[in-house]
Structure formats: C-alpha cells, structure tokens
Design a protein around this motif. Structure first.
Motif, PDB file in Angstrom:
ATOM      1  N   TRP A  27      63.607   3.296  27.314  1.00  0.00           N
ATOM      2  CA  TRP A  27      64.865   2.576  27.494  1.00  0.00           C
ATOM      3  C   TRP A  27      65.491   2.915  28.855  1.00  0.00           C
ATOM      4  O   TRP A  27      65.929   2.017  29.596  1.00  0.00           O
ATOM      5  N   ARG A  30      63.723   1.232  31.779  1.00  0.00           N
ATOM      6  CA  ARG A  30      63.976  -0.190  31.964  1.00  0.00           C
ATOM      7  C   ARG A  30      65.411  -0.466  32.394  1.00  0.00           C
ATOM      8  O   ARG A  30      65.667  -1.305  33.250  1.00  0.00           O
ATOM      9  N   ARG A  31      66.386   0.266  31.820  1.00  0.00           N
ATOM     10  CA  ARG A  31      67.770   0.005  32.207  1.00  0.00           C
ATOM     11  C   ARG A  31      68.056   0.480  33.620  1.00  0.00           C
ATOM     12  O   ARG A  31      68.669  -0.212  34.418  1.00  0.00           O
ATOM     13  N   PRO A  42      67.186  -4.723  29.522  1.00  0.00           N
ATOM     14  CA  PRO A  42      67.323  -5.082  28.106  1.00  0.00           C
ATOM     15  C   PRO A  42      68.676  -4.663  27.556  1.00  0.00           C
ATOM     16  O   PRO A  42      69.007  -3.489  27.522  1.00  0.00           O
ATOM     17  N   ARG A  44      70.044  -6.703  24.726  1.00  0.00           N
ATOM     18  CA  ARG A  44      70.322  -7.556  23.573  1.00  0.00           C
ATOM     19  C   ARG A  44      70.070  -6.858  22.249  1.00  0.00           C
ATOM     20  O   ARG A  44      70.755  -7.100  21.279  1.00  0.00           O
ATOM     21  N   GLY A  49      71.260  -2.288  24.410  1.00  0.00           N
ATOM     22  CA  GLY A  49      69.808  -2.338  24.317  1.00  0.00           C
ATOM     23  C   GLY A  49      69.185  -1.046  23.819  1.00  0.00           C
ATOM     24  O   GLY A  49      68.011  -0.800  24.046  1.00  0.00           O
ATOM     25  N   GLN A  52      65.986  -1.082  21.816  1.00  0.00           N
ATOM     26  CA  GLN A  52      64.804  -1.686  22.437  1.00  0.00           C
ATOM     27  C   GLN A  52      63.535  -0.883  22.194  1.00  0.00           C
ATOM     28  O   GLN A  52      62.487  -1.466  21.932  1.00  0.00           O
ATOM     29  N   ASP A  56      60.023  -2.278  20.861  1.00  0.00           N
ATOM     30  CA  ASP A  56      58.756  -2.099  21.572  1.00  0.00           C
ATOM     31  C   ASP A  56      57.706  -1.480  20.678  1.00  0.00           C
ATOM     32  O   ASP A  56      56.540  -1.873  20.688  1.00  0.00           O
TER      33      ASP A  56
END
Lengths: 348, 165, 100
Positions: A27, A30-31, A42, A44, A49, A52, A56
């Motif tokens: 996480w 990606r953030r 991400p 949502r 997120g 997430q 995944d």
C-alpha cells in the motif's frame, strides 16, 4: 520446555509482523509513488485505500496457475519458496527490542542470539541468490535467463561492499553479536555507529549495497518493466509472483533492519539515559516503537529513492560496484582499522 | 534434541550427496550439492563449531556453488548424453564398491575414536577463539593463502578470457 | 549426546560417495562437484576431531581447506571454460588427444 515455547512465541510474533508489514508496504509503495508522481494512487478500497492489499491478495490467489510447457518443473515450483525462506531467516538475529521481563521471566527480544549473529544474517542474504538463478533458468525463456543471471551477478557483486562495511562496524564494536552492538550504542544519538570511525561513510556504503542486493532502483534493471519484461520472474503469475514480491519486501526490511542495528542504534532511543523513563513497560514500548519507526522511515526511503533517482544501466551498475564501491569500502575498512588502532572516535 | 538434529542432517547430507552423484542434469547436481553443503554446515553447528558453520554457508554454499551454477548456465550444459551407455557391470559394481569403501574407512574410524565427546570449553567455536589462533599461531599460512587467492583470481581471469586480440 | 564415531561414519560415507562420483561421471563440472563433496567429508572429520580435542587448530585447518577449495573451484572452472571453447564439449571421455 519453557524456552522452546518462548522461542515459538517470538517466531510467531515476528513472522506475523513481517507479513503484515509486507502487505502495508504494498500500500505504501503505491500511495507514496503516486503522490510523488502527482496523482492519487489507490484510494477506493477502504479509507485511503488501506484495504487495497487485501484486494491484491485475493486477486493473486484466484489467478490461473500457469506453468510454461518446457519449464523445469521442480525448480520452477521451488524458486518462489526458496526466495522467501532465506529472507525470513535473516531476520532471526535482529534484536527488535531490549531485554523485557514478562511474567517475572527475562526475555530478550531477539529470536536467535548467536555469537556470530551478523554472519547468520549475511549467510541468509547470500542464500537468496539461488532463488533468482533457479527462477531465471527454470522458466526456459530468454528474458528470464538473462534477467536471472544479471540479477544474481549483481547480487553477488554487491555482497562485497556490504560485507566490508559490516566488517568496519565489527572492528569498532569488537563483537559479532547484534544485541551487543546495539547495547554499545546507548545514550545520546552521537554514540551511534553512524558517527563512529569514519562518520557516515560506512552507512552510505551499506545502504547503497543494500539497495543493489535487494534489486531496488536505481539498481533494478534486471527486473524493470520495459527493460527485460520482468526479468527472472517473467514467467511467474498469481501466488508465485506474489511470493517473489513478498521476498523482495522482506529482503528490503531485513536490509534496513540490519543497517539500523549496525549504524543507527537499533532499538535505542538516542536520548541520554538520564532523560529516559525508568525501565519498565513504558520504556520498553518506546524502544520497540523506536525500532519500528526507524524501519518504517527506511522503507519510505526505499520508495522515495525508487521514484526519484534514474535507473543505472547494467554495465554502469557493475562498474559502480566493482570499481567504485569495492575500493571505497576497502578504504573505509583501512581507515577504520587505523582509527581503532589509534583509539580516535571509536569510544566503546 | 541434538540427536534428532544430527540424524536428520546426516540423512539429508547423504541423500543429497547421492543425488549429486547419480542425477544426469548438472543443474540438479549443483543444487543438490548446495543443499548438501548447507546440511553439513548444520552438522558443524550441532558440533558447536558456529563460526566455521556460518562461514561454510557464506563461502561454500553462497559463493562457490553460485559460481559453479553460473558456469553451467554459461556453457549451457544439457543432461549428460551417453555415447557409450553405462553397462550392467558398472551399474552393479559402483554401488557395491562404494559401500565396501565406506565400510573400510568406517571400520578404521570406529575402532580408533572414543565414543563420547568431552565437554566443550567456554568460547569454543566462536569467532574470537578461531580468529585469535588464526592471527597468532597461523599467521604465515594466513598470509600465504591470501596470496594464493590473488594468484587463483588472476589465473582464472586469464584462463577464461577470450582471445586477446 | 552424539557419538563421534557416527559423525565420522557420515564423513566416510560422504567421502565414498564423492569418490564414486569422480570415477563414474563424465561431465568435467560434475567431477569438480564430487571433488568438493570429498573435501567437505574431510572438513567434517576435521570438525569432529576439533570437538574431540577441544581446540581451534582443526577449525583453522577447515578454514584453510575451504579457502583452497574456493581457489581451486575458480581455477578449475576457468580451465573447463577454456576447454569447452576449444573442444566444444566438457565430456572427459572426449578429451583424449594424448591417447595412443
């Protein structure tokens, strides 16, 4: 009997903590990379997120199990497991907290308090090369083989500066036991090995070599998309690919944890002893949180560097390792040896 | 507890040694040998020689075997093609001769070794005790072997180099 | 406690297996690997005796044997590579130019 139960409890706690951290890292990666690239990332699945990684995980588990037709089955199936196991084993010697007293019993917060603890960590890192080589070869694909050979050659080349910077710290501390090395860095943060010997150089060498060992940018040519498809894990999908991912994150955490233990005082708070609260669960929690905080900062640093520094070409990478870092780490070792002999800036 | 560890490790090492010797694919032999080296390192640690055990993993399993794997992949060695297939004579004689040889050595060893280990002194097998001995009593061999390593490195690079054009 | 004679039996078995490999196999690299097996069997015997005599000398011998094995593996593999470039094969039965 009780000792075995305590060891099992420690292993259980550390293993679960590492797995949890791996999922949090996906996480974070990606953030943070998204925010650096001026987009959202991400957000949502759950608040910010945060769920997430669960999504995944479900995605990876339900993927179709594809094995290439001409692949060497045994090693193809073995390689992902072979990459996770040494990564986890290396974390066994890292002290993540002081010696606490649980129910009247002294428990040192390290799974394996070996006399040659640093050698164990280094040995486990060295064994991680096999997974890469075997994954690359057994996939029976040109991209995988090239990526696997390049990755493993890079890993073994950078093992040398890594080991030499560790040896410089061992010279200063006089012991291979990580818990003793941490104990020697008590007090104000100027006592950390970061400042002893030749200040900053050993840590810099260790960090750069660590980035190369874990195949992270700027040294991730063998596995970057657009370069060699995906290097040694091209032919892997689903949970096997997730295993390689996990192994990479655990390697990152082990490398950072080793650097923190050696250079930045491990679980020490960095404030003079007179300012610290009395030994008890208050102090111990603070110290464990200090370790986790330092580890978290280094994981953030990994992601930050990934999206800031451009990638090195493979020959530039090998040149840097052999012609740059290796002589520099030898010089660091020689300088540290002289300083220890003349007893300058190495107060234990 | 130590007995269980010893038996498991001994079995693993002998089994992996047999795989090294019998399997036709050189990569499988190499990986089996790496496994063998790690199990022997485990045996060293059961025998309290911690430093040497960890060195065995780092040097032997972590460096030498990776080098061998690299060379096998570089030369792209396939499974050993049998131009003259192994006859029944060799197929029967080899295991028998191996067992006889092992029994011969084993008998000599069994009759000449005491049946129990003495208690180990404090600090046995640690890096400091081995290192202290290495840098005092065995100082000249230590320097000689560093020289040997440099010579081997230069020799290996020269031998494996393509034509100097 | 462990019986030292059992450990030495394991060492003898590994050595015998290594000898069988050197005599039976045809690939040059596989023969090198079986030589490494024999060296390790010797190292195991050294460590057993180090524990029996409770001293660091035998452990240092093991240290030197390991280093020598590394040097020998490097040089041996370089020779195999050069041989492969010359003859196109690592099969030791094919390297028979001196045969009369």
């Amino acid at each position: 009997m009780i000792d075995a139960a305590i060891s099992f409890a420690k292993i259980f706690v550390v293993f679960n903590a590492l797995m949890l951290c791996v999922s949090i890292m996906t996480w974070v990666e990606r953030r943070v990379s998204a925010i650096i690239q001026f987009r959202w990332g991400p957000n949502r699945v759950g608040p910010f997120g945060l769920l997430q990684p669960i999504a995944d995980g479900i995605k990876f588990i339900q993927k179709e199990d594809i094995i290439p037709a001409e692949a060497h089955k045994l090693f193809y199936l073995l390689a992902p497991a072979l990459s996770v196991i040494p990564a986890l084993c290396a974390f066994a010697v890292i002290p993540f907290g002081p010696e606490v007293t649980i129910l009247g019993r002294k428990v040192s917060l390290v799974i394996l308090d070996l006399d040659g603890g640093l050698l164990w960590a280094f040995a486990a890192t060295a064994l991680g090369v096999y997974a890469v080589v075997l994954a690359g070869w057994s996939s029976n694909s040109k991209f995988s083989l090239m990526g696997g050979l390049r990755s493993s050659a890079q890993m073994i080349s950078y093992e040398l500066p890594l080991a030499l910077s560790i040896v410089a710290v061992v010279l200063i501390s006089g012991t291979l036991r990580p818990s003793e090395i941490v104990a020697q860095q008590a007090g104000l943060f100027t006592h950390w090995n970061f400042f002893k010997g030749v200040p900053f150089l050993g840590f810099l060498l260790f960090t750069i070599a660590g980035y190369a060992e874990t195949n992270r940018t700027p040294f991730d040519l063998p596995e970057a998309e657009g370069e060699l498809v995906a290097g040694y894990h091209t032919e892997y999908s689903g949970m096997r690919f997730a295993a390689f991912f996990m192994a990479e994150y655990i390697n990152m955490m082990t490398s950072s944890a080793l650097g923190i233990t050696l250079f930045l005082g491990g679980w020490q708070l960095g404030i003079p002893e007179s300012w610290q609260p009395a030994p008890g669960w208050g102090l111990w929690t603070l110290q464990i949180l200090a370790f986790v905080g330092k580890l978290a900062f280094f994981q953030f640093l990994y992601v930050w560097v990934r999206w800031t520094v451009p990638r090195l070409r493979y020959d530039q990478l090998m040149n840097l390792g052999w012609k740059g870092l290796f002589p520099l780490s030898l010089a660091n070792l020689a300088a540290t040896a002289c300083l220890v002999a003349w007893n300058l800036n190495v107060t234990r | 507890m130590e007995q269980i560890a010893f038996f498991v490790l001994a079995l693993l090492s002998i089994a992996s040694a047999l795989v090294v010797v019998t399997n036709r694919n050189p990569i499988t032999s190499a990986v089996a040998l790496a496994f063998n080296l790690v199990s022997i390192a485990g045996l060293y640690m059961v025998l309290d020689a911690q430093f040497i055990g960890l060195l065995q993993v780092i040097v032997y399993a972590g460096a030498i075997m990776v080098l061998i794997l690299f060379v096998i992949m570089l030369l792209n060695l396939r499974e050993e093609a049998q131009a003259h297939p192994v006859g029944t004579f060799q197929r029967v004689l080899a295991p028998v001769a191996t067992v006889l040889f092992a029994v011969a050595i084993g008998r000599g060893v069994w009759l000449s070794t005491p049946p129990v280990f003495p208690a180990a002194s404090a600090g046995y097998g640690t890096a400091s005790s081995v290192g202290r001995e290495l840098f005092t009593t065995f100082y000249y061999p230590f320097e000689a072997i560093s020289l040997l390593l440099v010579v081997a490195m230069v020799g290996a690079v020269l031998l494996a180099k393509k034509k100097l054009s | 406690m462990i019986d030292p004679r059992l450990v030495l039996l394991v060492s003898a078995a590994l050595f015998a297996v290594g000898v069988a490999g050197v005599l039976t196999r045809r690939g040059a690299i596989t023969i090198l690997m079986c030589v490494e097996l024999m060296l390790n069997a010797g190292n195991l015997a050294f460590i057993t005796f180090a524990r029996l005599f409770d001293g660091p000398e035998a452990q240092i011998y093991v240290f030197f044997v390991m280093t020598l094995a590394a040097a020998e593996a490097a040089a041996g593999l370089a020779i195999v590579i050069a041989l492969f470039r010359l003859r196109g094969t690592t099969d030791v039965d094919e390297i028979n130019l001196l045969k009369w």
